[in-house]
Design a protein around this motif. Structure first.
Motif, mmCIF file in Angstrom:
data_model
loop_
_atom_site.group_PDB
_atom_site.id
_atom_site.type_symbol
_atom_site.label_atom_id
_atom_site.label_comp_id
_atom_site.label_asym_id
_atom_site.label_seq_id
_atom_site.Cartn_x
_atom_site.Cartn_y
_atom_site.Cartn_z
ATOM 1 N N VAL A 86 0.855 -1.188 0.000
ATOM 2 C CA VAL A 86 0.000 0.000 0.000
ATOM 3 C C VAL A 86 0.888 1.234 0.000
ATOM 4 N N CYS A 87 0.605 2.141 -0.925
ATOM 5 C CA CYS A 87 1.363 3.373 -1.093
ATOM 6 C C CYS A 87 0.390 4.543 -0.974
ATOM 7 N N GLY A 88 0.493 5.277 0.124
ATOM 8 C CA GLY A 88 -0.407 6.401 0.288
ATOM 9 C C GLY A 88 -0.014 7.327 1.413
ATOM 10 N N HIS A 89 -0.296 8.590 1.226
ATOM 11 C CA HIS A 89 -0.107 9.632 2.236
ATOM 12 C C HIS A 89 1.342 9.682 2.749
ATOM 13 N N GLY A 90 2.285 9.451 1.824
ATOM 14 C CA GLY A 90 3.694 9.547 2.171
ATOM 15 C C GLY A 90 4.288 8.296 2.787
ATOM 16 N N PHE A 91 3.565 7.198 2.748
ATOM 17 C CA PHE A 91 4.054 5.940 3.318
ATOM 18 C C PHE A 91 3.836 4.803 2.334
ATOM 19 N N VAL A 92 4.708 3.811 2.419
ATOM 20 C CA VAL A 92 4.540 2.551 1.704
ATOM 21 C C VAL A 92 4.706 1.452 2.732
ATOM 22 N N SER A 93 3.837 0.458 2.688
ATOM 23 C CA SER A 93 3.965 -0.682 3.584
ATOM 24 C C SER A 93 3.586 -1.959 2.862
ATOM 25 N N GLY A 95 2.889 -4.492 4.942
ATOM 26 C CA GLY A 95 2.257 -5.135 6.089
ATOM 27 C C GLY A 95 3.244 -5.477 7.183
ATOM 28 N N GLU A 96 4.502 -5.604 6.827
ATOM 29 C CA GLU A 96 5.554 -5.887 7.800
ATOM 30 C C GLU A 96 6.534 -4.724 7.904
ATOM 31 N N ARG A 97 6.962 -4.231 6.748
ATOM 32 C CA ARG A 97 7.885 -3.088 6.701
ATOM 33 C C ARG A 97 7.115 -1.860 6.245
ATOM 34 N N THR A 98 7.543 -0.696 6.739
ATOM 35 C CA THR A 98 6.926 0.560 6.336
ATOM 36 C C THR A 98 8.021 1.564 6.015
ATOM 37 N N TRP A 99 7.878 2.241 4.891
ATOM 38 C CA TRP A 99 8.801 3.274 4.463
ATOM 39 C C TRP A 99 8.065 4.603 4.464
ATOM 40 N N ARG A 100 8.795 5.684 4.776
ATOM 41 C CA ARG A 100 8.214 7.028 4.813
ATOM 42 C C ARG A 100 8.948 7.914 3.824
ATOM 43 N N SER A 101 8.203 8.694 3.091
ATOM 44 C CA SER A 101 8.799 9.637 2.159
ATOM 45 C C SER A 101 9.431 10.782 2.933
ATOM 46 N N SER A 102 10.594 11.194 2.482
ATOM 47 C CA SER A 102 11.268 12.318 3.132
ATOM 48 C C SER A 102 11.098 13.596 2.333
ATOM 49 N N MET A 139 6.915 6.451 -5.053
ATOM 50 C CA MET A 139 6.552 7.456 -4.044
ATOM 51 C C MET A 139 7.620 8.546 -3.996
ATOM 52 N N HIS A 140 8.887 8.142 -3.979
ATOM 53 C CA HIS A 140 9.961 9.137 -3.920
ATOM 54 C C HIS A 140 10.005 9.992 -5.191
#
Length: 176
Positions: A86-93, A95-102, A139-140
């Motif tokens: 799932v990619c939304g609102h500055g995050f990708v996950s 379900g186990e790992r989550t990345w945040r846009s900087s 996302m980036h």
């Protein structure tokens, strides 16, 4: 695509024709009917990428709303629930790992911007990226394209089609 029964029928009709190894990217109103489509969820689990905004994330999780400060948890919850990236609102996950846009700016809220993000994910998938990698890179790139346009045009006033033109420049900068 604004009619729930028709959208659900379209999803159910397409899924049997999608190759078993194909990754499927869903955006917009398809996200609104996905919670009630267990058969579609089951067939696409593990090869699904969703690109919801915060309101669509709330619908996926069958909640009234999601506060901005809960976006990361909501994206992770949706990923786990649907077996998706799932990619939304500055995050990708996943379900186990989550990345945040900087990076990124509110100007990305322009109409059609989410379509550009979904298209970037599809393009990266077509180049061989796995779903999480495609979503994180897209996302980036999407956010960096918005930043570049903000620097040239201002905080508001650019169009989604201008993001498309900026993506190759951002990809080049990222890989150079």
């Amino acid at each position: 695509m604004g009619e729930p029964e028709g959208t659900l029928a379209l999803l159910r009709g397409l899924v049997p024709h999608v190759a078993e190894e194909a990754v499927v990217v869903l955006d917009a109103f398809a996200l609104g009917v996905l919670p009630g489509a267990g058969d579609v969820q089951d067939r696409l689990r593990g090869r699904l990428v969703l690109t919801p905004n915060l309101a669509e994330t709330a619908r996926l999780l069958e909640r009234e709303e999601i506060p901005d400060e809960d976006a990361a948890d909501a994206v992770r919850d949706a990923a786990a629930r649907f077996g998706a990236v799932v990619c939304g609102h500055g995050f990708v996950s996943d379900g186990e790992r989550t990345w945040r846009s900087s990076t990124g700016h509110t100007g990305l809220g322009t109409s059609g911007s989410g379509d550009v993000l979904a298209g970037a994910i599809v393009g990266l998938l077509a180049r061989g990226a796995d779903p999480a990698q495609a979503a994180v890179w897209a996302m980036h790139l999407h956010a960096a394209a918005g930043d570049a346009l903000t620097a040239r045009v201002g905080k508001v006033g650019f169009l989604a089609r201008e993001l498309v033109d900026e993506l190759p420049h951002q990809l080049h900068a990222l890989t150079a």
